[in-house]
Design a protein around this motif. Sequence first.
Motif: not given
Length: 420
Positions: A57, A60-61, A64, A132, A135-136, A139, A142-143, A146
Amino acid sequence: MTTTIALTLFFIVLLLAVSAFFSGSETALTALSRARIHQLSRKGSSRAAMIEVLISSKEKFLGAILLGNNLVNILASALATSVFLHFFGSKGVLIATVVMTALVVVFAEVLPKTYAIGNPDRMALGVAPVLRLVVAVFSPVTMAVEWLVRLTLKLLGAGKDTSVLSAQEELRGAIALHHKEGGVIRRDRDMLGGILDLQELEVSDIMIHRTKMKMIDAETPVDSIISKVVKSGITRLPVWKDEPDNIIGILHAKDLFQAMNDAGNDPQKIRLEELYTPPWFVPETTSVRDQLNAFLRRKTHFAIVVDEYGEVQGLITLEDILEEIVGEIADEHDTVINGVRPQPDGSVNVDGSIPVRDLNRAMDWQLPDDQATTVAGLVIHEAQTIPEAGQTFTYYGYRFHVLKRKRNRITSLRITPLGS
């Protein structure tokens, strides 16, 4: 006050380090070898598995990383501005801008990205757990970003990009690039390219044409057939009756010699019709990959190629397909026909019947092979006529000089690269 400034400077250095982490991580995850990471993941590497999840994805990363990078850079610049304002007054803004730009460019951008480009896999594996977590945490933000970006692109009429190259073309490009850089030798490049070509080629592109087929007339006396089989050096020969298109069976040399032995070497005691195996006819439009699978499935190595009207066009063997991958296969019984003859002046004399693909492989040329199978066919296709001996044409950066013509066939040409 001094303690506050020292603490602020410490936080600026820390933020620059975090910015370097984000910059290097972005470069590492976009420059790494996905094939190598996938192999490590298959071997049980948990960090490689994390990376595969992250790069599955990209939006997503990357979102972030960019969000975190911008946050720390802006915060570092704000803190630096406050410090320089304390020492230099209103001029501190300009000084802070110059100093922070230099520090960010050198230590937070160029330095980590240079290291990441040189060691993408190592760095990606090292930062995977932290990335990781980042990104969490980011998230939800970032959503939202997007969604806003996609909405904006939709309003502007810009749809989602689709890949211009297929997976096969990407592989070809990677192989060509590695060959250019010296990572893949020419022979390996040709073999890998040959495998990728199997789906695109039809059996008509690599078959032995009917004009070169060695066949047996069923009405020929047995002793003459035995002599012909021995002289041919071929294991399997088609047998025809009444007319060449009427192939009634395939004669295997091993079966014939066994029958001779059983008959005490008396040809008159041999019943050839009992030795024939049923012919297998395949359409000329069958892809080479499908034909290879069919050979493996039927456990046979020989097929007769026919056109849409059922007329014989040639034959194809398992060896012909393998030669498309590994190059010419010759054994101690093969008769080597030298159809490509390089000349001292850089030109090459070739037989007109030489396939374009074989010439490209032999000379490392790039003549197109999608319009015609043979070199003669390529010249006739481009000239839109059957040239006479002595005529010269220039196509695709090469000069084609017709040396010999026999009836309606070009039998010999001299090809000269224009760069020579």
